[in-house]
Design a protein around this motif. Structure first.
Motif, PDB file in Angstrom:
ATOM      1  N   GLN A   1     -67.240 -56.059 -75.818  1.00 58.65           N
ATOM      2  CA  GLN A   1     -67.786 -54.989 -76.649  1.00 58.65           C
ATOM      3  C   GLN A   1     -67.985 -55.486 -78.080  1.00 58.65           C
ATOM      4  OE1 GLN A   1     -64.834 -51.899 -75.960  1.00 58.65           O
ATOM      5  NE2 GLN A   1     -66.191 -50.828 -74.537  1.00 58.65           N
TER       6      GLN A   1
ATOM      7  N   GLU B   1     -62.858 -55.509 -74.058  1.00 61.52           N
ATOM      8  CA  GLU B   1     -62.874 -55.223 -75.497  1.00 61.52           C
ATOM      9  C   GLU B   1     -63.552 -56.354 -76.259  1.00 61.52           C
ATOM     10  OE1 GLU B   1     -58.939 -52.469 -76.274  1.00 61.52           O
ATOM     11  OE2 GLU B   1     -58.625 -54.600 -75.835  1.00 61.52           O
TER      12      GLU B   1
ATOM     13  N   ALA C   1     -68.577 -44.785 -79.705  1.00 59.83           N
ATOM     14  CA  ALA C   1     -67.323 -44.180 -79.224  1.00 59.83           C
ATOM     15  C   ALA C   1     -66.378 -45.211 -78.619  1.00 59.83           C
ATOM     16  CB  ALA C   1     -67.608 -43.030 -78.249  1.00 59.83           C
ATOM     17  N   TYR C   2     -66.444 -46.441 -79.132  1.00 60.20           N
ATOM     18  CA  TYR C   2     -65.485 -47.451 -78.712  1.00 60.20           C
ATOM     19  C   TYR C   2     -64.133 -47.130 -79.342  1.00 60.20           C
ATOM     20  CZ  TYR C   2     -69.302 -50.470 -76.980  1.00 60.20           C
ATOM     21  OH  TYR C   2     -70.374 -50.995 -76.294  1.00 60.20           O
ATOM     22  N   SER C   3     -63.093 -47.656 -78.754  1.00 56.82           N
ATOM     23  CA  SER C   3     -61.732 -47.385 -79.223  1.00 56.82           C
ATOM     24  C   SER C   3     -61.532 -47.878 -80.660  1.00 56.82           C
ATOM     25  CB  SER C   3     -60.725 -48.087 -78.313  1.00 56.82           C
ATOM     26  OG  SER C   3     -60.799 -49.497 -78.502  1.00 56.82           O
ATOM     27  N   GLU C   4     -60.525 -47.350 -81.312  1.00 54.39           N
ATOM     28  CA  GLU C   4     -60.202 -47.810 -82.665  1.00 54.39           C
ATOM     29  C   GLU C   4     -59.793 -49.281 -82.656  1.00 54.39           C
ATOM     30  OE1 GLU C   4     -57.511 -45.163 -84.698  1.00 54.39           O
ATOM     31  OE2 GLU C   4     -59.125 -43.693 -85.027  1.00 54.39           O
ATOM     32  N   ARG C   5     -59.226 -49.747 -81.556  1.00 53.40           N
ATOM     33  CA  ARG C   5     -58.895 -51.181 -81.433  1.00 53.40           C
ATOM     34  C   ARG C   5     -60.167 -52.021 -81.502  1.00 53.40           C
ATOM     35  NH1 ARG C   5     -54.659 -53.546 -78.947  1.00 53.40           N
ATOM     36  NH2 ARG C   5     -56.016 -54.647 -77.489  1.00 53.40           N
ATOM     37  N   VAL C   6     -61.208 -51.592 -80.798  1.00 54.71           N
ATOM     38  CA  VAL C   6     -62.473 -52.329 -80.812  1.00 54.71           C
ATOM     39  C   VAL C   6     -63.124 -52.205 -82.186  1.00 54.71           C
ATOM     40  CG1 VAL C   6     -64.808 -52.440 -79.842  1.00 54.71           C
ATOM     41  CG2 VAL C   6     -62.830 -52.238 -78.320  1.00 54.71           C
ATOM     42  N   GLN C   7     -63.048 -51.031 -82.794  1.00 53.97           N
ATOM     43  CA  GLN C   7     -63.581 -50.866 -84.151  1.00 53.97           C
ATOM     44  C   GLN C   7     -62.887 -51.828 -85.108  1.00 53.97           C
ATOM     45  OE1 GLN C   7     -63.732 -46.673 -85.431  1.00 53.97           O
ATOM     46  NE2 GLN C   7     -63.730 -46.135 -83.252  1.00 53.97           N
TER      47      GLN C   7
ATOM     48  N   LYS D   1     -67.928 -47.502 -83.722  1.00 48.97           N
ATOM     49  CA  LYS D   1     -67.489 -46.107 -83.807  1.00 48.97           C
ATOM     50  C   LYS D   1     -68.572 -45.184 -83.249  1.00 48.97           C
ATOM     51  CE  LYS D   1     -65.603 -42.666 -86.938  1.00 48.97           C
ATOM     52  NZ  LYS D   1     -65.064 -42.418 -88.277  1.00 48.97           N
TER      53      LYS D   1
END
Length: 183
Positions: A124, A121, A64-70, A61
């Motif tokens: 990441q 992804e 600033a990675y996507s919520e999918r990656v989170q 988070k």
């Protein structure tokens, strides 16, 4: 189905070698991982896989990675809740275990809408995981995994010993926030 099942926290008969998406419960994952120690217990204090997963999620988070990656970071070790974990040196020498783990992790990702993670992804998620591994070992064992410390986005991660029930609840809360669900 065979008799090769485990009984989960929510009383599901779970077949790790024949996993069914509908048998995967976030409550089982959060509970089990909150009681499971990182580094096979060889750290200065109890630090759970759930805590590690939360810290990975927070680092993602912060980057600033996507919520999918989170969410992928939060769930990247979820297979361990059903088959436990092995240390990296042992896991590298047990290809059948790795195949079971990869299959189970894939089913877990599918269950929670991440079955189509891209290669970027996945990289990441792996990078965040390795970053936290380095800083966990540095903080709890005074040992550097990598000669050059990996870049991290968060200034300070929480590697403190915590009550498992609070970690379990935080894991569920973060999961619900990321998925917009109520378990």
């Amino acid at each position: 189905m065979s008799s090769d099942y485990i009984l989960t926290y929510t009383r599901v008969k779970f077949y790790p070698l024949e996993p069914l998406r509908e048998d995967i419960k976030i409550e089982d994952i959060a509970h089990s991982l909150s009681l499971m120690t990182r580094a096979n217990g060889h750290s200065s204090h109890f630090y759970s896989v759930a805590q590690h997963s939360l810290q990975c999620c927070y680092e993602a988070k912060s980057r600033a990675y996507s919520e999918r990656v989170q969410l992928g970071c939060l769930l990247h070790d979820a297979s361990e809740s059903y088959i436990s974990d092995l240390t990296r040196p042992v896991k590298r020498n047990l290809p059948q275990y790795s195949m079971i783990e990869e299959r189970l992790q894939r089913v877990i990702y599918e269950r929670f809408g991440l079955g189509d993670l891209t290669e970027d992804e996945q990289k990441q998620i792996e990078n965040v995981d390795d970053t936290l591994l380095h800083y966990e070992f540095e903080a709890m064992m005074d040992y550097l995994i990598f000669e050059t410390p990996p870049e991290k986005s968060m200034k300070k991660h929480d590697f403190a010993q915590r009550d498992f029930a609070s970690v379990e609840q935080e894991f569920l809360t973060v999961f619900m926030q990321l998925t917009g669900s109520h378990k």
